[in-house]
Design a protein around this motif. Structure first.
Motif, PDB file in Angstrom:
ATOM      1  N   MET A   1       0.848  -1.187   0.000  1.00  9.10           N
ATOM      2  CA  MET A   1       0.000   0.000   0.000  1.00  9.10           C
ATOM      3  C   MET A   1       0.884   1.238   0.000  1.00  9.10           C
ATOM      4  N   THR A   2       0.564   2.179  -0.826  1.00  9.30           N
ATOM      5  CA  THR A   2       1.350   3.410  -0.911  1.00  9.30           C
ATOM      6  C   THR A   2       0.632   4.535  -0.182  1.00  9.30           C
ATOM      7  N   THR A   3       1.422   5.439   0.294  1.00  7.56           N
ATOM      8  CA  THR A   3       0.875   6.600   1.004  1.00  7.56           C
ATOM      9  C   THR A   3       0.557   7.697   0.008  1.00  7.56           C
ATOM     10  N   ALA A   4      -0.600   8.297   0.151  1.00  7.61           N
ATOM     11  CA  ALA A   4      -0.978   9.377  -0.758  1.00  7.61           C
ATOM     12  C   ALA A   4      -0.037  10.548  -0.577  1.00  7.61           C
ATOM     13  N   PRO A   5       0.365  11.153  -1.675  1.00  5.12           N
ATOM     14  CA  PRO A   5       1.274  12.295  -1.568  1.00  5.12           C
ATOM     15  C   PRO A   5       0.605  13.451  -0.833  1.00  5.12           C
ATOM     16  N   THR A   6       1.430  14.187  -0.111  1.00  2.00           N
ATOM     17  CA  THR A   6       0.935  15.353   0.620  1.00  2.00           C
ATOM     18  C   THR A   6       0.570  16.450  -0.360  1.00  2.00           C
ATOM     19  N   THR A   7      -0.614  16.983  -0.228  1.00  2.00           N
ATOM     20  CA  THR A   7      -1.058  18.043  -1.134  1.00  2.00           C
ATOM     21  C   THR A   7      -0.705  19.402  -0.558  1.00  2.00           C
ATOM     22  N   PRO A   8      -0.629  20.424  -1.414  1.00  2.00           N
ATOM     23  CA  PRO A   8      -0.316  21.763  -0.933  1.00  2.00           C
ATOM     24  C   PRO A   8      -1.324  22.283   0.073  1.00  2.00           C
ATOM     25  N   ALA A   9      -2.562  21.675   0.096  1.00  2.00           N
ATOM     26  CA  ALA A   9      -3.583  22.142   1.024  1.00  2.00           C
ATOM     27  C   ALA A   9      -3.283  21.701   2.454  1.00  2.00           C
ATOM     28  N   ASP A  10      -2.381  20.763   2.630  1.00  2.00           N
ATOM     29  CA  ASP A  10      -2.007  20.299   3.954  1.00  2.00           C
ATOM     30  C   ASP A  10      -1.283  21.429   4.682  1.00  2.00           C
ATOM     31  N   PRO A  11      -1.813  21.937   5.829  1.00  2.00           N
ATOM     32  CA  PRO A  11      -1.172  23.064   6.518  1.00  2.00           C
ATOM     33  C   PRO A  11       0.273  22.790   6.903  1.00  2.00           C
ATOM     34  N   ALA A  12       0.556  21.557   7.381  1.00  2.00           N
ATOM     35  CA  ALA A  12       1.922  21.229   7.784  1.00  2.00           C
ATOM     36  C   ALA A  12       2.870  21.280   6.593  1.00  2.00           C
ATOM     37  N   ALA A  13       2.397  20.813   5.430  1.00  2.00           N
ATOM     38  CA  ALA A  13       3.235  20.846   4.236  1.00  2.00           C
ATOM     39  C   ALA A  13       3.496  22.281   3.789  1.00  2.00           C
ATOM     40  N   GLU A  14       2.491  23.127   3.916  1.00  2.00           N
ATOM     41  CA  GLU A  14       2.667  24.531   3.542  1.00  2.00           C
ATOM     42  C   GLU A  14       3.711  25.213   4.421  1.00  2.00           C
ATOM     43  N   VAL A  15       3.645  24.938   5.718  1.00  2.00           N
ATOM     44  CA  VAL A  15       4.596  25.553   6.649  1.00  2.00           C
ATOM     45  C   VAL A  15       5.995  25.012   6.412  1.00  2.00           C
ATOM     46  N   THR A  16       6.102  23.700   6.131  1.00  2.00           N
ATOM     47  CA  THR A  16       7.404  23.109   5.841  1.00  2.00           C
ATOM     48  C   THR A  16       8.005  23.713   4.579  1.00  2.00           C
TER      49      THR A  16
ATOM     50  N   GLU B   1       8.420  20.177  13.165  1.00  2.00           N
ATOM     51  CA  GLU B   1       9.876  20.164  13.322  1.00  2.00           C
ATOM     52  C   GLU B   1      10.585  20.341  11.981  1.00  2.00           C
ATOM     53  N   SER B   2       9.959  19.881  10.904  1.00  2.00           N
ATOM     54  CA  SER B   2      10.572  19.991   9.570  1.00  2.00           C
ATOM     55  C   SER B   2      10.707  21.439   9.107  1.00  2.00           C
ATOM     56  N   ALA B   3       9.976  22.358   9.723  1.00  2.00           N
ATOM     57  CA  ALA B   3      10.045  23.767   9.332  1.00  2.00           C
ATOM     58  C   ALA B   3      10.870  24.596  10.315  1.00  2.00           C
ATOM     59  N   ARG B   4      11.391  23.977  11.353  1.00  2.00           N
ATOM     60  CA  ARG B   4      12.136  24.720  12.372  1.00  2.00           C
ATOM     61  C   ARG B   4      13.496  25.157  11.818  1.00  2.00           C
ATOM     62  N   HIS B   5      13.921  26.341  12.193  1.00  2.00           N
ATOM     63  CA  HIS B   5      15.197  26.868  11.719  1.00  2.00           C
ATOM     64  C   HIS B   5      15.621  28.043  12.607  1.00  2.00           C
ATOM     65  N   GLY B   6      16.836  28.512  12.385  1.00  2.00           N
ATOM     66  CA  GLY B   6      17.333  29.676  13.112  1.00  2.00           C
ATOM     67  C   GLY B   6      18.053  29.293  14.390  1.00  2.00           C
ATOM     68  N   SER B   7      18.575  30.325  15.084  1.00  2.00           N
ATOM     69  CA  SER B   7      19.280  30.123  16.350  1.00  2.00           C
ATOM     70  C   SER B   7      18.839  31.189  17.341  1.00  2.00           C
ATOM     71  N   PRO B   8      18.982  30.935  18.635  1.00  2.00           N
ATOM     72  CA  PRO B   8      18.556  31.915  19.641  1.00  2.00           C
ATOM     73  C   PRO B   8      19.239  33.272  19.504  1.00  2.00           C
ATOM     74  N   LEU B   9      20.476  33.310  18.969  1.00  2.00           N
ATOM     75  CA  LEU B   9      21.179  34.586  18.843  1.00  2.00           C
ATOM     76  C   LEU B   9      20.380  35.587  18.012  1.00  2.00           C
ATOM     77  N   GLY B  10      19.659  35.108  17.020  1.00  2.00           N
ATOM     78  CA  GLY B  10      18.872  36.013  16.188  1.00  2.00           C
ATOM     79  C   GLY B  10      17.806  36.765  16.969  1.00  2.00           C
TER      80      GLY B  10
ATOM     81  N   PHE C   1       6.750  23.946  22.155  1.00  2.00           N
ATOM     82  CA  PHE C   1       5.467  23.551  21.578  1.00  2.00           C
ATOM     83  C   PHE C   1       5.272  24.007  20.132  1.00  2.00           C
ATOM     84  N   GLY C   2       6.039  24.980  19.663  1.00  2.00           N
ATOM     85  CA  GLY C   2       5.900  25.463  18.292  1.00  2.00           C
ATOM     86  C   GLY C   2       4.661  26.292  18.050  1.00  2.00           C
ATOM     87  N   VAL C   3       4.095  26.883  19.101  1.00  2.00           N
ATOM     88  CA  VAL C   3       2.848  27.641  18.965  1.00  2.00           C
ATOM     89  C   VAL C   3       3.058  29.092  19.398  1.00  2.00           C
ATOM     90  N   PRO C   4       2.144  30.002  18.981  1.00  2.00           N
ATOM     91  CA  PRO C   4       2.216  31.390  19.444  1.00  2.00           C
ATOM     92  C   PRO C   4       1.982  31.478  20.951  1.00  2.00           C
TER      93      PRO C   4
END
Length: 467
Positions: free
Chosen positions: A1-16, A35-44, A101-104
């Motif tokens: 069984m194959t996994t359906a590709p992630t569509t652009p409408a997927d919020p997580a995919a858009e953020v990534t 986590e796939s969209a996380r980047h940067g360092s605390p110094l910034g 948590f990755g939230v506001p």
């Protein structure tokens, strides 16, 4: 069984896909940043929080401490440094929710306030940032541009607002980048203006007298309100950091940025109030004693500083609004709408900028302190109880989760603080007569009282978290 590709409408995919891209509209709303969209360092975060505090609104805290609160320079300096230090430390602490948590910040507040109870601080923060702070900074930027160009103040206000909204509309990454590149110019100009101002100020003259206890406490509250006014935004700018980012640096750099920017310019503002210029325009009064070329550069920096601060204010106001959980609202259009409303409020504030700013700073202190008390007390209680990150995240995302102790304690603390401050003369028969100026300490009393009330209510079964 194959996994359906992630569509652009997927919020997580858009953020990534957004990732570290700068020239793109941020798609993320109130949902956790993967986590796939996380980047940067605390110094910034140092640049992100230093730049927006290099502005005229910061200077004006010192100005009103001398002119409106009746303090001398050295007494004002002590009050300003103390209030700023406390507000800066708490800013660093609450920002730790972001990488975890990755939230506001307002979504993280659901742990202490519950899903619907969190509407109280979220609405106040959206209004305070998107209307209050936005108006304060827009007015100073408009005055600076009007003084520099000679154009009508209202036209200058419109131009400044358009620039601010444009930065906030693009979102997280562009805001960070804008602050990074604005900082060198802001720092160079304000340091030069500060050196000239301190050289001409009468620090040892009549303005060096102490002033009243009430004036000291008002200046302390104003400085704390200014610094702590950033606290409800903190995690909005740390949520893209990797979850394993250094906790010490994640807390330290934002705190240093806020403290360095606010303390320096607020003290310079207090010094500038001892230099008589006769100007009624606040920005013209600050630059009137500067050499012509430096005065023009300072006016330019004041305008840029207004844009720098309000980019953060509009962005976080939008985040607070989408954190209400009213469906997946588009962050960008919400920011545009808030900018339009903020313009109308700023328009009304053009006529009496000084006293309007004084009142606004104190109002911020009297709701931010109870909110902060609930959040920090809840954090301490959860740490003692050994609540795991996974358990906390699950409660935060649960639409049935309510903690009515949070909004009840915050509302009680805010009401008591406002009543004590507004009616302090009515209590002169006892408390105020025994301790003059105690009514001006209500932001501290509100913090302590709210913390104790929240801790007590959390132990009442009827107010315990619904599972």
């Amino acid at each position: 069984m194959t996994t359906a590709p992630t569509t652009p409408a997927d919020p997580a995919a858009e953020v990534t896909a957004y990732g570290a891209t700068v020239l793109a509209v941020e798609p993320a709303g109130a949902e956790p940043v993967p986590e796939s969209a996380r980047h940067g360092s605390p110094l910034g975060l140092l640049w992100t929080w230093l730049a927006p505090n290099m502005e005229f609104a910061t200077v004006y805290i010192g100005v009103i401490s001398v002119l409106f609160f009746g303090l001398g320079f050295w007494t004002a300096t002590a009050a300003l440094l103390l209030g700023t230090a406390l507000g800066s430390v708490t800013h660093g602490v609450v920002g730790l929710y972001g990488p975890r948590f990755g939230v506001p910040q307002m979504v993280a507040g659901r742990l202490a306030f519950g899903r619907w109870g969190n509407a109280l601080p979220a609405v106040l923060n959206a209004a305070g940032a998107g209307l209050g702070w936005f108006a304060v900074n827009s007015v100073s930027g408009a005055f600076a541009l009007a003084t520099l160009s000679g154009w009508p103040t209202l036209a200058c206000l419109a131009l400044v607002v358009v620039a601010q909204v444009a930065v906030a509309y693009l979102g997280h990454n562009f805001v960070h980048r804008f602050e990074r590149y604005a900082l060198p110019l802001l720092t160079a100009v304000f340091l030069a203006a500060s050196a000239v101002t301190l050289g001409k100020a009468h620090l040892g003259g009549a303005a060096a007298t102490a002033g009243s206890t009430g004036g000291f406490l008002l200046a302390f509250s104003a400085a704390f309100g200014y610094a702590a006014g950033w606290n409800p935004f903190a995690s909005d700018y740390t949520r893209y950091l990797p979850s394993d980012a250094s906790r010490l640096r994640t807390a330290l750099y934002p705190a240093l940025g806020v403290f360095a920017g606010v303390s320096l310019l607020a003290v310079v503002g207090a010094a500038s109030a001892t230099v008589a210029t006769g100007e009624k325009n606040p920005t013209a009064a600050f630059t009137g004693h500067l050499p012509g070329w430096l005065g023009d550069l300072t006016l330019l920096a004041i305008m840029l500083g207004a844009v720098s601060a309000n980019a953060i204010n509009i962005y976080s106001a939008g985040m607070s609004f989408v954190s209400l959980g009213l469906g997946r609202l588009p962050r960008g259009p919400v920011a545009l709408a808030i900018g339009g409303l903020g313009f109308l409020v700023a328009w009304r504030g053009l006529s009496d900028a000084g006293h309007s700013y004084e009142a606004f700073l104190l109002v911020i202190a009297y709701w931010a302190a109870p909110w902060l008390a609930v959040v920090l007390t809840d954090q301490w209680l959860r740490h003692r109880a050994g609540t795991s990150t996974a358990e906390a995240a699950a409660r935060m995302a649960d639409p049935r989760y309510e903690v009515w102790a949070g909004p009840v304690a915050m509302l009680a603390g805010t009401v008591v603080s406002v009543l004590l401050f507004s009616n302090q003369e009515d209590f002169s028969g006892y408390l105020v007569r025994a301790a003059p100026g105690i009514g001006d300490l209500t932001c501290v009393a509100g913090f302590v009282g709210t913390a104790l009330l929240y801790a007590a209510l959390r132990r009442v079964p009827a107010l315990a978290p619904a599972r």
